[in-house]
Enzyme design. Structure first.
Site, PDB file in Angstrom:
ATOM      1  N   GLU A   1     -93.988 -16.291 -16.644  1.00  9.81           N
ATOM      2  CA  GLU A   1     -94.805 -15.367 -15.862  1.00  9.81           C
ATOM      3  C   GLU A   1     -95.075 -14.160 -16.766  1.00  9.81           C
ATOM      4  OE1 GLU A   1     -96.019 -15.946 -12.843  1.00  9.81           O
ATOM      5  OE2 GLU A   1     -94.684 -17.423 -11.917  1.00  9.81           O
TER       6      GLU A   1
ATOM      7  N   ARG B   1    -106.769 -18.479  -5.906  1.00  8.36           N
ATOM      8  CA  ARG B   1    -105.593 -19.032  -6.597  1.00  8.36           C
ATOM      9  C   ARG B   1    -105.669 -20.558  -6.769  1.00  8.36           C
ATOM     10  NH1 ARG B   1     -99.698 -18.524  -6.617  1.00  8.36           N
ATOM     11  NH2 ARG B   1     -98.669 -20.357  -5.790  1.00  8.36           N
TER      12      ARG B   1
ATOM     13  N   HIS C   1     -98.155 -18.709 -16.447  1.00 12.26           N
ATOM     14  CA  HIS C   1     -98.652 -18.089 -15.210  1.00 12.26           C
ATOM     15  C   HIS C   1     -98.575 -16.571 -15.370  1.00 12.26           C
ATOM     16  CE1 HIS C   1     -98.700 -21.567 -12.299  1.00 12.26           C
ATOM     17  NE2 HIS C   1     -98.068 -22.113 -13.328  1.00 12.26           N
TER      18      HIS C   1
ATOM     19  N   TYR D   1     -97.852 -13.100 -12.398  1.00 12.17           N
ATOM     20  CA  TYR D   1     -97.317 -12.052 -13.237  1.00 12.17           C
ATOM     21  C   TYR D   1     -95.831 -11.891 -12.925  1.00 12.17           C
ATOM     22  CZ  TYR D   1     -97.343  -9.516  -8.812  1.00 12.17           C
ATOM     23  OH  TYR D   1     -97.104  -9.144  -7.508  1.00 12.17           O
TER      24      TYR D   1
ATOM     25  N   ARG E   1     -97.989 -26.746  -6.221  1.00 10.64           N
ATOM     26  CA  ARG E   1     -97.180 -27.303  -5.138  1.00 10.64           C
ATOM     27  C   ARG E   1     -97.519 -28.790  -4.967  1.00 10.64           C
ATOM     28  NH1 ARG E   1     -95.817 -23.007  -6.105  1.00 10.64           N
ATOM     29  NH2 ARG E   1     -95.198 -21.258  -4.769  1.00 10.64           N
TER      30      ARG E   1
ATOM     31  N   HIS F   1    -103.407 -21.453 -11.907  1.00  8.35           N
ATOM     32  CA  HIS F   1    -103.823 -20.574 -10.817  1.00  8.35           C
ATOM     33  C   HIS F   1    -105.003 -19.738 -11.293  1.00  8.35           C
ATOM     34  CE1 HIS F   1     -99.568 -20.978  -9.034  1.00  8.35           C
ATOM     35  NE2 HIS F   1    -100.414 -21.753  -8.371  1.00  8.35           N
TER      36      HIS F   1
HETATM   37  O1  0X9 Z   1     -95.513 -19.588  -7.018  1.00  9.76           O
HETATM   38  C1  0X9 Z   1     -95.809 -20.093  -8.093  1.00  9.76           C
HETATM   39  O2  0X9 Z   1     -96.453 -21.120  -8.205  1.00  9.76           O
HETATM   40  C2  0X9 Z   1     -95.388 -19.386  -9.382  1.00  9.76           C
HETATM   41  N1  0X9 Z   1     -95.711 -18.003  -9.304  1.00  9.76           N
HETATM   42  S1  0X9 Z   1     -97.271 -17.502  -9.320  1.00  9.76           S
HETATM   43  O3  0X9 Z   1     -97.327 -16.112  -8.986  1.00  9.76           O
HETATM   44  N2  0X9 Z   1     -97.822 -17.645 -10.787  1.00  9.76           N
HETATM   45  O4  0X9 Z   1     -98.015 -18.319  -8.442  1.00  9.76           O
HETATM   46  C3  0X9 Z   1     -93.891 -19.489  -9.542  1.00  9.76           C
HETATM   47  C4  0X9 Z   1     -93.318 -20.824  -9.464  1.00  9.76           C
HETATM   48  C5  0X9 Z   1     -91.892 -20.763  -9.807  1.00  9.76           C
HETATM   49  N3  0X9 Z   1     -91.083 -21.494  -8.983  1.00  9.76           N
HETATM   50  C6  0X9 Z   1     -90.322 -21.003  -7.960  1.00  9.76           C
HETATM   51  N4  0X9 Z   1     -90.377 -19.769  -7.609  1.00  9.76           N
HETATM   52  N5  0X9 Z   1     -89.517 -21.839  -7.366  1.00  9.76           N
HETATM   53 ZN    ZN Z   2     -99.352 -18.956 -11.088  1.00 14.27          ZN
END
Ligand code: 0X9
Ligand code: ZN
Length: 431
Positions: free
Chosen positions: A393, A250, A318, A320, A267, A193
Site C-alpha cells: 500500500e 474502485r 495498491h 494508500y 475480492r 483498483h
Molecule cells: O481492501 C483492499 O483490497 C486492499 N486495500 S485498498 O485500499 N487498496 O483497497 C487491502 C487488502 C489487504 N487485505 C486485507 N486487509 N485483508
Molecule cells: Zn487497492
C-alpha cells in the site's frame, strides 16, 4: 453547450464529507451500523468495512451525512468520536485536477516540441513523464517507448481482455538477449483498483530502472541475470478510464441489465472467496462478484499464472497507507510461511526506509482487517508462492487525510522508494 454536456457527465463529489471516526462503544456502534449497513458507505481506510475499535476514514454522500448528523451526539466521547477531514471532497478533487492539468500541460508542451523519434523516446524515458499522472493511452505509450528503446530486454504479450474489451498487457523484462523462460520470475501488478493512480508509475519506474541500469549497476545486473520480471501495469484499465469522470471509482466496469455496478477484483480471487470482508451486495465497494474468478481481469491473471511455472513470487501494488502486507488476508491466524513472508517484508521495509526515510508498516494483511478473495492470498494459496506474495500500500500515509489523492509532486519519491521492493522480490524468487 459542449462544455455543459461534458461537466454533466462527471460524477461530482460536491458536498461529500470525509470523516475519520473510531467507535469503541457497543451501543454507538450498533446504532451506526443499523443506519449505515457497511454496503452503503465508501470506507477509504483499507479495510473496506465498518469495524469496532479501528480508526476509519469514511466518505459520506450529502444524504448520508445528513443522516449521520442525526446521530452525531452519540459521537462525543472517547468511546465514539469523529473528526471531519474534508467538508467538501470536491474541493480536494478540484485542487488535484488543477495540479495535474498544469503538470500534464508541461509534459504535453515538451512532447509537442519534439522533432525526432529519438527525442520523443528520450522524453518518455526521462523523469518528466513521472511528474504527472497520465491517461491510459499515455501509460501504454510510455511502455511502447521502453520496448522501442530496449527491444532486446522488454517485450509484451496480451494475456486477456477486460470486461469492456481492452487488452491486458504483460511486459516481460529480462537480461539482454532472447528471453529465457527457464529462469525463475517475479510477477508484479498495479491498478487493480481504479482510483489508486500512483500504482502504475511505481511499477513503470522500476521497469525503467532495470532497463537503464543493467550493465552499470552491479546489483541490478546480477538480479536480472538470475531472474525475469513479468509486469501487468493495468489490471483494471476500464475502471481507470472511468476515473477521469468518476474519481472515486474502485471496481471493474462489470454491468448487467440493471446497469453498471462493478466487481471488486481484490475480492474475486479463489483464496477464501465469499468469506468475511467481502460483500454479496452489488452496490458495495467490496462486491465480490457471482463466483471466484467471474471477472475477465482476475480470470486472465489466474490463467496466466497457472500457465507460468517459472513464476515464483508476486507483488501487488495498491494505495494508500504505506504498508507491506502478507498472507493471510482471509484469516487472522499466521500462515505456515509467516516467518519468511515477514522476513521478506522486513527487507522491503528497510529498503523503502533507506531511500527517503519513510516507514511502511510490515504486517499481516488481516491485521488491517480480514478480507477474502484477495490477491495476496491467491498468490500464496492458489499459486504456491513461498516467499514473495505481498501487497504494497503506497503513499500517502494512513493519517494524512489525502487518501487516494496524492499530489503529482510525490509520484517520483514514491517510485524511487519502491525500487528496493521490486529488487527484494527478484532476489527472493531467484534463491
Ligand atoms: O481492501 C483492499 O483490497 C486492499 N486495500 S485498498 O485500499 N487498496 O483497497 C487491502 C487488502 C489487504 N487485505 C486485507 N486487509 N485483508
Ligand atoms: Zn487497492
Amino acid at each position: 453547450l459542449v462544455a455543459v454536456l461534458f461537466v454533466s457527465a462527471e460524477t461530482s463529489f460536491e458536498g461529500h464529507v470525509v470523516i475519520r471516526m473510531q467507535i469503541i462503544d457497543k451501543k454507538a456502534f450498533e446504532t451506526f451500523f443499523k443506519i449505515f449497513p457497511h454496503d452503503s458507505l465508501d470506507v477509504w481506510s483499507n479495510d473496506g468495512a465498518i469495524t469496532m475499535n479501528g480508526i476509519m476514514d469514511i466518505r459520506f454522500t450529502p444524504e448520508q451525512y445528513k443522516k449521520f448528523l442525526t446521530v452525531k451526539d452519540l459521537f462525543s466521547s472517547n468511546e465514539a468520536k469523529f473528526e471531519v477531514l474534508h467538508y467538501n471532497l470536491q474541493n480536494l478533487l478540484d485542487m488535484e485536477a488543477k495540479q495535474i492539468e498544469a503538470a500534464q500541460a508541461e509534459f504535453d508542451k515538451k512532447l509537442a516540441a519534439v522533432q525526432t523519434a529519438e527525442q520523443k523516446s528520450s522524453l518518455y524515458l526521462s523523469d518528466e513523464y513521472f511528474k504527472s499522472y497520465h491517461k491510459l493511452e499515455q501509460l501504454i505509450a510510455f511502455e511502447n517507448e521502453l520496448i522501442k528503446a530496449y527491444p532486446n530486454m522488454i517485450s509484451k504479450e496480451v494475456i486477456g481482455k477486460s470486461f469492456q474489451g481492452r487488452d491486458l498487457y504483460v511486459y516481460r523484462v529480462h537480461a539482454p538477449g532472447s528471453f529465457n523462460p527457464s529462469k525463475p520470475a517475479l510477477f508484479v501488478d498495479s491498478l487493480m483498483h481504479a482510483r489508486e493512480w500512483i500504482t502504475p508509475p511505481v511499477v513503470q519506474w522500476s521497469i525503467r530502472e532495470l532497463l537503464t541500469k543493467y550493465g552499470s549497476d552491479q546489483k541490478i545486473t546480477d538480479l536480472l541475470n538470475k531472474a525475469n520480471l513479468y509486469a501487468l501495469t493495468a489490471v483494471n484499465p476500464d475502471g481507470y478510464v472511468h476515473t477521469s469522470s468518476n474519481r472515486m471509482w474502485r471496481k471493474n466496469m462489470r454491468s448487467d441489465s440493471s446497469g453498471l455496478h462493478g466487481v471488486d477484483l481484490n475480492r474475486n480471487f479463489k483464496a477464501g472467496f465469499g468469506g468475511s470482508g467481502s460483500s454479496g451486495d452489488k452496490r458495495s465497494e467490496t462486491y465480490r462478484g457471482t463466483a471466484a474468478l467471474s471477472e475477465p481481469e482476475s480470470k486472465a491473471i489466474s490463467n496466466f499464472l497457472n500457465g507460468h511455472k517459472d513464476i515464483k513470487g508476486g507483488i501487488d501494488f495498491h494505495s494508500y497507507s504505506e504498508l507491506i502486507l502478507r498472507p493471510w488476508g482471509k484469516s487472522s491466524s499466521a500462515s505456515p510461511n509467516e516467518q519468511i513472508f515477514s522476513q521478506v517484508g522486513a527487507e522491503m521495509q528497510a529498503g523503502i526506509r533507506s531511500v527517503h526515510g519513510k516507514s511502511y508498516s510490515n504486517i499481516r494483511a488481516s491485521q488491517l482487517y480480514v478480507a477474502s478473495g484477495i490477491f495476496t492470498d491467491e498468490l500464496y494459496e492458489s499459486h504456491g508462492f513461498q516467499k514473495v506474495a505481498h501487497t504494497i500500500e503506497l503513499r500517502p500515509g494512513r493519517f494524512g487525510g489525502g487518501g487516494f489523492i496524492l499530489p503529482p509532486s510525490q509520484i517520483i519519491p514514491t517510485c524511487q522508494e519502491n525500487v528496493p521492493v521490486m529488487l527484494t522480490g527478484l532476489k527472493y524468487v531467484s534463491q
